[in-house]
Design a protein around this motif. Structure first.
Motif, PDB file in Angstrom:
ATOM      1  N   ARG A  12       0.819  -1.206   0.000  1.00 42.97           N
ATOM      2  CA  ARG A  12       0.000   0.000   0.000  1.00 42.97           C
ATOM      3  C   ARG A  12       0.854   1.259   0.000  1.00 42.97           C
ATOM      4  N   ALA A  47       2.459   1.810  -3.348  1.00 41.18           N
ATOM      5  CA  ALA A  47       1.498   2.134  -4.391  1.00 41.18           C
ATOM      6  C   ALA A  47       1.012   3.566  -4.232  1.00 41.18           C
ATOM      7  N   VAL A  66       3.196   6.056  -5.616  1.00 36.98           N
ATOM      8  CA  VAL A  66       3.067   6.239  -7.058  1.00 36.98           C
ATOM      9  C   VAL A  66       1.837   7.051  -7.385  1.00 36.98           C
ATOM     10  N   ALA A  67       0.765   6.732  -6.697  1.00 35.23           N
ATOM     11  CA  ALA A  67      -0.520   7.274  -7.106  1.00 35.23           C
ATOM     12  C   ALA A  67      -0.710   8.729  -6.696  1.00 35.23           C
ATOM     13  N   MET A 122       0.297  11.716  -8.876  1.00 34.80           N
ATOM     14  CA  MET A 122      -0.540  11.742 -10.065  1.00 34.80           C
ATOM     15  C   MET A 122      -1.901  12.318  -9.752  1.00 34.80           C
ATOM     16  N   ILE A 123      -2.424  11.871  -8.621  1.00 26.29           N
ATOM     17  CA  ILE A 123      -3.766  12.319  -8.262  1.00 26.29           C
ATOM     18  C   ILE A 123      -3.760  13.822  -8.013  1.00 26.29           C
ATOM     19  N   ASP A 124      -2.739  14.290  -7.330  1.00 33.13           N
ATOM     20  CA  ASP A 124      -2.623  15.736  -7.148  1.00 33.13           C
ATOM     21  C   ASP A 124      -2.662  16.430  -8.495  1.00 33.13           C
ATOM     22  N   ALA A 125      -1.890  15.867  -9.398  1.00 30.54           N
ATOM     23  CA  ALA A 125      -1.784  16.497 -10.705  1.00 30.54           C
ATOM     24  C   ALA A 125      -3.123  16.530 -11.409  1.00 30.54           C
ATOM     25  N   VAL A 126      -3.798  15.403 -11.377  1.00 32.70           N
ATOM     26  CA  VAL A 126      -5.062  15.380 -12.107  1.00 32.70           C
ATOM     27  C   VAL A 126      -6.080  16.297 -11.450  1.00 32.70           C
ATOM     28  N   LEU A 127      -5.990  16.379 -10.139  1.00 33.67           N
ATOM     29  CA  LEU A 127      -6.948  17.231  -9.459  1.00 33.67           C
ATOM     30  C   LEU A 127      -6.672  18.693  -9.757  1.00 33.67           C
ATOM     31  N   ALA A 138       5.923  16.252 -13.491  1.00 32.28           N
ATOM     32  CA  ALA A 138       6.551  16.140 -14.804  1.00 32.28           C
ATOM     33  C   ALA A 138       6.898  17.493 -15.402  1.00 32.28           C
ATOM     34  N   SER A 168       7.506   0.733 -16.701  1.00 33.40           N
ATOM     35  CA  SER A 168       8.072   0.412 -15.393  1.00 33.40           C
ATOM     36  C   SER A 168       7.160  -0.516 -14.610  1.00 33.40           C
ATOM     37  N   HIS A 176       5.570  -2.316 -11.120  1.00 30.78           N
ATOM     38  CA  HIS A 176       5.245  -2.101  -9.721  1.00 30.78           C
ATOM     39  C   HIS A 176       6.135  -3.003  -8.880  1.00 30.78           C
ATOM     40  N   GLN A 207       1.296  -5.737 -13.962  1.00 27.78           N
ATOM     41  CA  GLN A 207       2.111  -4.648 -13.395  1.00 27.78           C
ATOM     42  C   GLN A 207       3.044  -5.152 -12.302  1.00 27.78           C
TER      43      GLN A 207
END
Lengths: 368, 368, 368
Positions: A22, A25, A28-29, A32-37, A55, A73, A75, A357
């Motif tokens: 957990r 993971a 990693v997540a 990304m989630i910050d970015a998408v939000l 990025a 890549s 996991h 993965q």
């Protein structure tokens, strides 16, 4: 390999939690989630771009990602503490090349069961149960109708056995369990061509397959298939207990829960990303794909390519054509092929990515 | 869409547990279990009938269940508190109709990556990563041998990419990741007819497919298949984090655990029960069925019908006939068809009901 | 069957945890792990052998394991306390033999839904929902084009229904739910030969299939297939709640989590190990294999044999040849056959052993 016995080391108390899946993971997540939000907020793109991490700030604004390898890549579960696995157990690439068929119509095959620690990733060593010291065991390559004279020697510490899916034999005698220190021999003639699993059939089979006791036997049809670069990929899952002093035993309870830690081709999660399979442009490439399981199928796919032929049963019949992805059942084997007329770097994957993965991603280099 | 940025909203602390799956499921199961247990007691039927809750008391003793729609109800996880999702995000039906092939042998396809909130059920809004703002992305329809000139523009906030399973291209260049604000173009000619997935191939692929970045490209053979009403169904799984202010981010850890919250056709759990697919009696009906996964196959089945033809590989070859249910692998696509000569209401399902019950159930109306 | 009503018994508080899967599994795994670890220590084989428990001490050092039956033992969850299941519910073997087709072209089939406790293993009794009192329901055997006049009577306590995958009918009327005490009738003519599931289609279907409401209808082609000993195997999963006074209700929440307690052929985990299927040497053997699920496929395989023919669709077409293992989708059916020209004891299994080990292992005896 150490002055202390491995069994003692493994029994040593440990407070580290093995697979902090957990944690890794989330690591990693979350960015990304910050970015998408951020991106979800209307009008945020302009002024947020400067403050964004993953990025756009660190990577220069080149038009392309210069390193496409990043795109495949794996996991890899992280661990809370450094691994103290015996440093003299090297990570070894399993050669996927199908060896040539030996001359003569009678083939002698001798395997020895060895219970040995095996490094499957840079920081994971497992307490393997093996045929001949590797996971999978050696690739056996014969022709339909050959006579295979097989001997199994058990140098392990508990009963083991051998079940060849390419044979037709009374399991009660041929596949019976062999006690430590003993051997067994039997003979068979493969009736059908194809990609067949072999594995230890001693109860509970789940535990024995799950601990590394499997491999591939490839049977050629009487009229050989078209010339090709031929490779064998056996997918398997790893279910591991908390390692003690760097060595992880296999965990039967977790096998029953069917959520693996790693999924690999030929026993090494991601090994063919580190050291790809290489072919020349223009070659026909034939993959003999098996799933040893113990449980999950392999949704085999090559990124950027399509299979002109997939043999669901014995070749040269039983083929379908123009296929992107097809499931190989646990315990089954199929043959996937195409002409590598495009140079490049083609990842081959289990497209069921919740499993893939975890290590069932490799790289095929087609060199001009 | 609100004065506060979505990212702030999502970070807000919340004590609600997202998917109180157990609670809702027990609510369904317990009255049934009571009923069956009552029935297990010998002689209980007479005097117990009056005191029983679920069906026999509330429903009048008509000879039939007047509303057969009840028979295909979905499992919908309930939540402990009212959802405060932005009310201006509407639930939108994804049109499953295969669009016609555009004229000419060169097809220009341009997709834009958008990270947008999407309502997938009445009370679930997800932080989608999308091609062109929908999950799945738009259906692409071309003919074998057409030239597809594809451009991808990344209006998202992290690198993304595009992998067409209908193409044969070096992934290192064609499927490379594109930075936010950038575009990429490539050209391909589909070699095989069939139903092919497309998806973001940026690592970890599991996260990108799992967050909504997939769709279908349908390739017609040179000689068209028999005239039919044609539909595209892309199955996918949703693994969601606890929503904050009504928007659920995708949860990578849960993707790795492979137990989804929802499973859907074309991104909307149960959407084709609310608004069925309609055909005229007598029409040949052709479903292009794909599983985007990220992990599970689709055991495709139509209740009350049988497929005269299922194409396992490229049509018009590679067919099997007289099939009730067949598995489409994660990452794969197959074509299922039959003549709808019986009028009625035919649910189409993923017959692996532990998954199908979570939303992969739709309705086909065959109108006289 | 007792003076207290079953429903009361089931509601009685209990502190026992039902399936102490972890405990039992560890009990199996740990001695093995000890053994392998001992073996991992260099030079330990000699002096450790005497102190070792599992096999080498207790078993005499004979060259072979004399009892090959041990090699196919099942995983059986142990329980923390003695089971107090009603002792008058006997464990009954489900006859897997395909019954002959009744004469005449019109077949009357009448099934009655009964909610009854069923013993599925020596110490497990479930609160079954059944067709005609068994799990699976009775095998129906007809010929393509026969007219099946079917009547369903609901002697249960909640609405149920019947969905024949061999039929083509408007589900809204034919497969509608029937209230307790009511009956429904419909007529159909199977268009395709093959192995087809039937099941209760009342919502939630997951709960109804998962609670035992399924069976097989076998449809012969107009020209009969080659003469054979014919058997029907329907695989299903059991997801059980904590038993109260020895009877376990089905657990819908656990069905949604897709990790079964038991997996069985014809409703009895391991029943055909206890009492094998027997054929004479030289017979063609035909297995009609279905997966009722509710969720998992069956990777069907016979240890020591190979299938000369697997029908993926309607026989006699749609066949592949020379197959070791093939997946039958949840909801699907396929036909597997071979000539039993080798005498012996052949386990048939779901080779996805994380599931198979939970009971989907049986024995075929080929008698000389």
């Amino acid at each position: 390999m150490t002055t202390r016995r491995l069994s003692e080391l493994l029994r040593e108390p440990t407070t580290r939690r093995t697979f902090i899946t957990r944690t890794s993971a989330l690591a990693v997540a979350i960015p990304m989630i910050d970015a998408v939000l951020d991106a979800c907020a209307p009008g945020s793109k302009g002024d947020q771009a400067a403050a964004r991490e993953p990025a756009s700030q660190k990577a220069p604004p080149t038009p392309q990602n210069p390193d496409s390898r990043l795109d495949t890549s794996l996991h890899v579960p992280s661990r809370g503490a450094p691994i103290m696995a015996p440093t003299n157990i090297a990570l070894q690439r399993y050669d996927p090349a199908l060896p040539p068929v030996a001359p003569g119509r009678t083939k002698q095959v001798h395997m020895t069961i060895r219970e040995v620690p095996i490094r499957i990733t840079a920081d994971t060593v497992v307490a393997g149960w093996t045929f001949d010291g590797t996971i999978p065991g050696p690739i056996v390559h014969v022709r339909q109708g050959d006579t295979v004279e097989f001997t199994l020697t058990n140098d392990g510490s508990i009963p083991h056995s051998m079940d060849f899916h390419a044979s037709r034999l009374d399991p009660k005698t041929a596949f019976r369990s062999v006690l430590p220190g003993q051997s067994i021999s039997y003979t068979f003639q493969p009736r059908y061509a194809g990609a067949f699993l072999y594995h230890c059939g001693t109860a509970p089979v789940l535990m024995h397959i799950g601990s590394g006791m499997f491999g591939a036997i490839i049977v050629d049809p009487p009229t050989p298939l078209p010339a090709a670069r031929e490779f064998v990929l056996v997918q398997n899952e790893f279910y591991l207990a908390t390692p003690a002093n760097g060595i992880a035993a296999f965990d039967y309870t977790r096998m029953l829960a069917t959520q693996p830690d790693f999924v690999a081709f030929n026993g090494g999660p991601g090994q063919y990303q580190a050291d790809p399979i290489r072919v020349r442009r223009g070659a026909r490439v034939r993959f003999y794909v098996l799933s040893a399981g113990p449980t999950h199928p392999c949704a085999f796919h090559i990124v950027g390519e399509q299979f002109d032929t997939v043999y669901l049963g014995a070749p040269p019949e039983n083929a379908i054509h123009g296929v992107q992805t097809f499931n190989v059942a646990a315990g089954g084997g199929m043959i996937f092929e195409f002409v590598a007329d495009i140079p490049g770097e083609f990842p081959f994957v289990n497209h069921a990515f919740g499993h893939g993965q975890k290590g069932a991603i490799g790289m095929l280099l087609v060199e001009a």
